[in-house]
Motif scaffolding. Structure first.
Motif, mmCIF file in Angstrom:
data_model
loop_
_atom_site.group_PDB
_atom_site.id
_atom_site.type_symbol
_atom_site.label_atom_id
_atom_site.label_comp_id
_atom_site.label_asym_id
_atom_site.label_seq_id
_atom_site.Cartn_x
_atom_site.Cartn_y
_atom_site.Cartn_z
ATOM 1 N N GLU A 121 -68.481 -21.104 3.451
ATOM 2 C CA GLU A 121 -67.140 -20.551 3.518
ATOM 3 C C GLU A 121 -66.432 -20.666 2.175
ATOM 4 O OE1 GLU A 121 -63.574 -21.158 6.637
ATOM 5 O OE2 GLU A 121 -63.698 -22.764 5.131
ATOM 6 N N THR A 132 -57.252 -20.329 8.597
ATOM 7 C CA THR A 132 -57.942 -19.199 7.963
ATOM 8 C C THR A 132 -57.105 -17.935 8.068
ATOM 9 O OG1 THR A 132 -60.064 -20.173 8.628
ATOM 10 C CG2 THR A 132 -60.083 -17.867 7.920
ATOM 11 N N PHE A 140 -63.886 -15.068 5.596
ATOM 12 C CA PHE A 140 -63.665 -14.653 4.212
ATOM 13 C C PHE A 140 -64.773 -13.737 3.699
ATOM 14 C CE2 PHE A 140 -61.325 -18.753 4.467
ATOM 15 C CZ PHE A 140 -60.058 -18.214 4.308
ATOM 16 N N LEU A 176 -55.828 -24.468 3.766
ATOM 17 C CA LEU A 176 -57.050 -24.783 4.517
ATOM 18 C C LEU A 176 -57.230 -26.287 4.696
ATOM 19 C CD1 LEU A 176 -59.494 -22.176 2.943
ATOM 20 C CD2 LEU A 176 -58.359 -22.047 5.162
ATOM 21 N N LEU A 213 -64.705 -17.687 0.228
ATOM 22 C CA LEU A 213 -63.272 -17.780 -0.043
ATOM 23 C C LEU A 213 -62.984 -17.459 -1.503
ATOM 24 C CD1 LEU A 213 -60.295 -18.709 0.487
ATOM 25 C CD2 LEU A 213 -61.093 -21.046 -0.054
ATOM 26 N N ASN A 249 -67.176 -16.966 9.654
ATOM 27 C CA ASN A 249 -66.662 -17.116 8.287
ATOM 28 C C ASN A 249 -65.862 -15.854 7.960
ATOM 29 O OD1 ASN A 249 -66.312 -17.068 5.489
ATOM 30 N ND2 ASN A 249 -68.313 -17.964 5.074
ATOM 31 N N ARG A 296 -63.102 -28.989 4.311
ATOM 32 C CA ARG A 296 -62.268 -28.237 3.361
ATOM 33 C C ARG A 296 -61.502 -29.131 2.389
ATOM 34 N NH1 ARG A 296 -59.792 -24.078 7.907
ATOM 35 N NH2 ARG A 296 -61.266 -22.349 7.575
#
Length: 324
Positions: A129, A170, A199, A153, A133, A197, A97
């Motif tokens: 991800e 998250t 998102f 994140l 996002l 995931n 991230r």
């Protein structure tokens, strides 16, 4: 057939897609492995994992995937409304991230969703991800919300080193920025160590990785963006090229590599595209805005209808010649 087994913890006769909340049922920061998704993953491994399972287990898994496939098809058909314009984003699961490429792909997902596309990914961590996002936060017209989420994140950059911290970061984003936009994740339990995931609003999770990969490429009706050059992602590049070459689904859709144009994979891809007649649909860009601008300006091509033929057309007429 005798009555089907109902193997705990999944339902072979499932009729709908998953949500992140459903797959996280049973989760606790002190026991991340208690989530439904983790329990199904352990069951998959115990039943054989990538090796052939028992006949009963194989039937149960295939029926589950059949139900997911039908639910995904119904949702993407619009279920009586307008079918979404899907753009697939492919990328490495291993990108952390705090990597600049993660930030770039999050910006790409945000811009694609803002432009009216449904973002679809492989549903895993990393660049997948990131795209989900960005799409999740696309209701926010400025980048402030996305930048805020990225800052949170980055405090837990990798799942492998801190399972609970990764998930809690998250959940902080979801609590701080609720009611995000829709996007799709298409993951698989073949990679049992990957986290959910969260998102992606709709999750089509399969036991069969081959069904999942072919399906993910096929649903990219308005294009595919390749965001990394890892071996798994390169395989998906040429799966997408195959679909454009052979008019799979009676269409050809844009293909974009998010990276330098001098990469070996792009050179090979454009060579195939020139040979098979769809080079205008293939591009390479290094920034997200250019990618989205190209996809907006380059709608998918419908396969031309064959020209009508006259009676007898195509019949080879041969002149009879007298012997001698």
């Amino acid at each position: 057939m005798p009555p089907l087994p109902r193997p705990e913890p999944f339902d072979p006769l499932r009729k709908g897609l998953y949500t992140g909340d459903e797959l996280m049922q049973g989760y606790n920061p002190s026991n991340p492995e208690g989530a439904l998704d983790r329990r199904i993953a352990r069951h998959f491994v115990a039943a054989g994992g990538r090796n052939p399972p028992s006949a009963a287990e194989a039937i149960a898994q295939r029926l589950h995937d059949f139900g997911i496939d039908r639910a995904l098809t119904a949702w993407l058909d619009g279920e009586g409304g307008t079918a979404p314009k899907v753009v697939g984003v492919m990328g490495s699961h291993a990108t952390s991230r705090d990597d600049p490429q993660y930030v770039l792909v999050a910006d790409l997902g945000w811009r694609l969703a803002r432009a009216g596309f449904l973002v679809a990914t492989g549903g895993g961590p990393g660049l997948m991800e990131a795209a989900n996002l960005g799409a999740y936060l696309s209701k926010h017209a400025d980048r402030g919300a996305l930048d805020r989420a990225l800052a949170i994140l980055k405090e837990a950059p990798a799942f492998e080193s801190d399972h609970a911290g990764y998930i809690e970061a998250t959940r902080r984003v979801l609590a701080d920025l609720p009611n995000g936009a829709s996007s799709l994740g298409v993951p698989t339990w073949v990679y049992p160590d990957e986290p959910v995931n969260l998102f992606s609003s709709h999750i089509a999770k399969y036991f069969s990785n081959s069904m999942r990969e072919e399906g993910l490429i096929a649903i990219g009706s308005h294009g595919v963006v390749i965001a990394s050059d890892t071996p798994g992602t390169m395989r998906e590049v040429f799966q997408a090229a195959e679909q454009d070459s052979y008019w799979v689904g009676d269409r050809r859709s844009p293909m974009v590599l998010l990276g330098p144009e001098n990469s070996p994979s792009f050179a090979l891809l454009i060579a195939y595209a020139r040979r098979d007649g769809y080079a205008d649909l293939v591009r390479s860009f290094e920034d997200a805005e250019a990618v989205v601008d190209f996809i907006v300006r380059t709608p998918p091509l419908a396969r031309p209808s064959p020209a009508p033929t006259k009676p007898g057309a195509g019949v080879r007429r041969m002149r009879y010649r007298q012997p001698g």
